[in-house]
Structure formats: C-alpha cells, structure tokens
Write an enzyme that holds these catalytic residues in place. Structure first.
Site, PDB file in Angstrom:
ATOM      1  N   HIS A 160      36.807  39.946  34.775  1.00 33.40           N
ATOM      2  CA  HIS A 160      35.619  40.695  34.335  1.00 33.40           C
ATOM      3  C   HIS A 160      34.809  41.176  35.539  1.00 33.40           C
ATOM      4  O   HIS A 160      33.605  41.410  35.417  1.00 33.40           O
ATOM      5  CB  HIS A 160      34.738  39.855  33.409  1.00 33.40           C
ATOM      6  CG  HIS A 160      35.469  39.255  32.252  1.00 33.40           C
ATOM      7  ND1 HIS A 160      35.758  39.939  31.098  1.00 33.40           N
ATOM      8  CD2 HIS A 160      35.996  38.013  32.095  1.00 33.40           C
ATOM      9  CE1 HIS A 160      36.417  39.149  30.262  1.00 33.40           C
ATOM     10  NE2 HIS A 160      36.584  37.979  30.843  1.00 33.40           N
ATOM     11  N   SER A 281      30.934  63.640  53.880  1.00 29.21           N
ATOM     12  CA  SER A 281      30.130  64.383  52.904  1.00 29.21           C
ATOM     13  C   SER A 281      29.605  65.656  53.549  1.00 29.21           C
ATOM     14  O   SER A 281      29.292  65.686  54.742  1.00 29.21           O
ATOM     15  CB  SER A 281      28.955  63.519  52.438  1.00 29.21           C
ATOM     16  OG  SER A 281      27.981  64.304  51.773  1.00 29.21           O
ATOM     17  N   LYS A 287      28.297  59.322  55.358  1.00 28.80           N
ATOM     18  CA  LYS A 287      29.276  58.934  54.352  1.00 28.80           C
ATOM     19  C   LYS A 287      30.698  58.816  54.908  1.00 28.80           C
ATOM     20  O   LYS A 287      31.135  59.589  55.746  1.00 28.80           O
ATOM     21  CB  LYS A 287      29.290  59.933  53.191  1.00 28.80           C
ATOM     22  CG  LYS A 287      28.036  59.950  52.354  1.00 28.80           C
ATOM     23  CD  LYS A 287      27.757  58.611  51.686  1.00 28.80           C
ATOM     24  CE  LYS A 287      28.782  58.238  50.649  1.00 28.80           C
ATOM     25  NZ  LYS A 287      28.806  59.160  49.505  1.00 28.80           N
ATOM     26  N   GLU A 294      40.570  57.964  45.364  1.00 27.10           N
ATOM     27  CA  GLU A 294      39.991  58.573  44.173  1.00 27.10           C
ATOM     28  C   GLU A 294      40.888  59.678  43.616  1.00 27.10           C
ATOM     29  O   GLU A 294      41.003  59.831  42.391  1.00 27.10           O
ATOM     30  CB  GLU A 294      38.606  59.118  44.507  1.00 27.10           C
ATOM     31  CG  GLU A 294      37.588  58.028  44.797  1.00 27.10           C
ATOM     32  CD  GLU A 294      36.263  58.555  45.316  1.00 27.10           C
ATOM     33  OE1 GLU A 294      35.320  57.759  45.404  1.00 27.10           O
ATOM     34  OE2 GLU A 294      36.180  59.761  45.633  1.00 27.10           O
TER      35      GLU A 294
END
Length: 468
Positions: A160, A281, A287, A294
């Site tokens: 979880h 970024s 970043k 992804e």
C-alpha cells in the site's frame, strides 16, 4: 511492370474501385516489412509445385531462381518496393511475372492470399519474437548483475506504499526479474503456437491440387501443419496471444518505472538517475525529471490500445477470412515495436542508476517495519499468532503514543506490558539485518537465499541466450 497496378482479383470485374478506393484498402505500407518472408514462402511453395508435378520442373526451377534473386535485391535495397502496389504479395508476384511472364504467373497455383498472408505473418513473427526475448535476457542479466552487488543492502519493502518489512535491494531487483522470466516463457509459448504451417489451406477449403504441405513445412522449418483449412485462414489467436504477452511485459516495465519515478523524488531519494537518462524543464532551472521512465509508463497504454483493437477487430467476425483482418498487422507490429524500444531504453536507464544505499538502509528504521518479527518472536515462545499479533500491535501503539519512532528503542519494561514473554533477547532480533536474515525460506530476502535466486537467474540467461 505492366500489371502491377491491377489487383490480383481484377479479372472478374468489368469495372472496379477507383484509385482513392484502392489506396484506402492498400496494406503495403504495413506488410512490406514481411517482404523477405513473403519471398521465402513463395520459394518453398514453388519448389513444392515442381516436386509434386503440378507445374513443370523447369518452370519451378526458374521461379525459384528468380525469387532468390528478388530476395537478395530486397535485402540489399537494390529492388525498391512500389508503394502503389496493393500489398507486398501483389508486389512480389508482379515483379516475378514481369521478369518471367507466364511462368511467373504460376507461382500462385494452389494458393490464396488468405493462406499466403497467414504464412507470411507466422514466418515474420517467428523471426522477430526471439529478438524481443533477447532484450528480456539482457535486462534480466543487468538486474541480476546489480543485485549481486547488493545482497546485504537493506531497504524497506512496501505494501500500500506504506513501510511493511525489511528486505534487501537485491531481493527487490530479483522481484523485478522473475516476472521478466515469465514474460520470456509467454513469448516461447506464443512461438510454439505460431509454429504451424497454414499454406495449402487456400481461401478456406484447401485445393483439389495434390499439394505437399509437409514438404513446404519442412522447407520453411515449421514443426507442424495447421489442422483445419477453414480455421487456418480465420485464426488470429497467435496475434492476440502475442499482443497479450507484449501487454503483460509492458505492465511489468510500467510498474518498475513507477517505482523508479517515486524512488527518484526528494521525498524518497533512494536513487539518482544518470543525467543521460533524465531531462530538465523549460521554465524551472532546477528540475531533473525521470522523463524516460514516464514515457515508458505512458507507452504502456498505447500497447493496451493495440491489444484491445485486435480483440475488437476479431470479436464479431464470422469464419473464415474477412478484410477486417488486414488491420491485425498494424496494431501487432506497433505493439511489438513499442515494447522492443521500451525494453532497450529501460535496460540502459536501469544500468545508469546510482543507488543511495544509506538512504535505502535508513528506510528500515522508523515505521515499525520490524513489528512482524516481534510477533514471530512471541510465536516461537508458544503464543498463538493472533495473540502475538495483538501484543506486537500494542507495542507499536505504545511507541506511537510515546513518540518513539522504532520499537527497538522502547524500554523492556514497557514492552513487557504487552507480553511478559518478551525478554532482552528480543532486541537483536529486531535489528533490520536480523529481520532479513530470519527470512531464510526459499524465495525469501535472506542474503544466501537471494544469492540462490541470482544464480538461478544467471543460469536462465545462459541457458536461453542464443550463440553468436
């Protein structure tokens, strides 16, 4: 090539579709990747036609010779595919006919494009699926190599997404590897069912000509024949099965990418991705984004779409062949190409990771991931598990109420409030390393057991790796 613009079926028609309509139903942009397989199938078919006495031996020999020449020209690129052709089968036959005249027109004797397509597709898949399996082996090898360096590196396992029990980094990487072993097996299973030779099924009912299907199968290296001519040209189960196996592989890669994305956050900081496998970024200078992970996670949805498209295409089709089935290749090939590229990128990305071992090990303290070990301790002292569970939960509650982050820091007298069976010997057993070593069952995180897994994974790679 004088006849290349005319469909193979045009003889029955006094009129026919216009250029836009023919272009709409053309598949050569997709099935051209099966060009070499189409020629191989035609060579085997022409050899058989000659040996069976269906066409003269000299014509069979001429067809085979010219097809072998076409094969070489396609392979070298000296023969350019005509994108105006209806499909790759029409193109190859058109080239052959242009060069040999009527002898070339005999190559299609006893054959339909229905069984020809089924043959080409099986030949092509049989050729490329092992390349995907090789990629899986490379990833398993990479993971087991990293794992071998971290059999003692502690980290918390999660359920979880909450801290659960101590394990090791090696144990977790092995947990990434075994699903890939199953993926490899699924592709092997799919190949076993692809390995059926459909030529000779005709459009759906075979032919009255004395074709020697076994000779063709042997020539092309198939282990068996399709059992029913109607089924052989209707069947796309092998496409569904292969696409399903690809989708499952992508599920695994996506889940691993999800963990990489989470682990690379400042909040976790378990790993640092190489700058070669990160991006920045356009607006935020600080970043460092896990974009490649992804993208793989995103492409998984694309592969699912390919699979669903195949199922949707097939679900309402009557037997036997229907033109809808032309759409099978675009989705299947896209799924394959996507998975192949994702597998390669993921392997390079994982190999570049720097593992923050201090941070990983610190995750084992706090959060009471050793609570189950306290319950096991009490079970070994004779307490029924449910009572042991309640006692350990009471110790956890005591720590939470007292602001103590780990039960190993709770004084003995306060532990004994929850069970008088708890003695000083409990404290060494609650150390994360002790918790891991105690799990000494096959498949467990005990370092010796994990080394056994790594050895088994290495054996799997060696056993299945094709010789150079």
């Amino acid at each position: 090539m004088s006849e290349k613009k005319s469909p193979l079926w045009h003889g029955r028609f006094s009129d026919g579709p216009d250029a836009d309509a023919l272009a709409f139903q053309s598949s050569i942009g997709i099935d051209s990747r099966m060009a070499l397989d189409d020629v191989r199938g035609s060579i085997a078919h022409a050899l058989m036609l000659g040996k069976a006495g269906i066409i003269p031996a000299d014509e069979s020999a001429a067809i085979v010779k010219e097809l072998r020449s076409i094969y070489g020209e396609l392979e070298s690129g000296s023969l350019k595919i005509d994108w105006a052709a209806e499909d790759i089968h029409s193109f190859v036959e058109g080239v052959l006919t242009e060069r040999l005249g009527d002898a070339g027109r005999k190559v299609h004797t006893g054959r339909s494009r229905n069984d020809q397509v089924a043959l080409d597709e099986r030949l092509y898949l049989r050729r490329i699926v092992p390349e995907l399996q090789t990629g899986i082996l490379s990833l398993v090898e990479t993971l087991s190599s990293i794992a071998s360096k971290h059999t003692e590196t502690l980290m918390t396992g999660y359920t979880h997404l909450q801290r659960a029990q101590p394990v090791t980094l090696a144990h977790h990487l092995c947990a990434w590897s075994w699903p890939l072993v199953r993926d490899y097996g699924r592709f092997s299973d799919a190949l076993a069912r692809i390995d059926r030779m459909p030529l000779g099924s005709g459009a759906l009912a075979g032919t009255g000509l004395p074709l020697d299907r076994r000779l063709v199968a042997d020539e092309l290296g198939f282990s068996a024949l399709t059992e029913n001519s109607l089924d052989a040209v209707s069947d796309r189960d092998y496409c569904l099965e292969l696409a399903s196996a690809i989708a499952i592989l992508m599920t695994h890669l996506s889940r691993y990418c999800e963990e990489i994305i989470i682990w690379s956050t400042e909040e976790f900081k378990f790993i640092e991705l190489s700058e070669k496998w990160s991006t920045g970024s356009s607006i935020m200078p600080q970043k460092k984004n896990p974009d490649f992970a992804e993208v793989i996670r995103g492409k998984t949805g694309r592969v699912y779409g390919d699979l669903i498209a195949l199922f949707t295409m097939m679900k309402g089709l009557p037997l036997s062949y229907n033109k809808d089935m032309q759409e099978d290749k675009e989705n299947l090939f896209d799924a394959y190409d996507t998975a192949f590229s994702c597998l390669r990128i993921f392997t390079h990305m994982v190999a570049s990771i720097r593992w923050n071992t201090e941070r990983l090990e610190s995750s084992c303290t706090g959060g009471h991931a050793n609570a189950t070990d306290l319950a096991d301790y009490l079970v070994r002292k004779g307490l029924p598990f449910r009572k042991a569970h309640a006692a350990a939960a009471g110790v956890v509650r005591e720590c939470i109420d007292s602001g103590i982050p780990d039960m190993i820091d709770l004084p003995l007298d306060r532990m004994k409030i929850h069970s008088d069976l708890i003695e000083p010997d409990v404290y060494p057993l609650l150390e994360p390393a002790s918790c891991v070593k105690a799990r000494d069952l096959p498949g467990g995180p005990n370092p010796d057991r994990v080394r056994e897994q790594i050895a088994a994974l290495n054996d799997f790679v060696i056993k299945n790796r094709l010789p150079l």
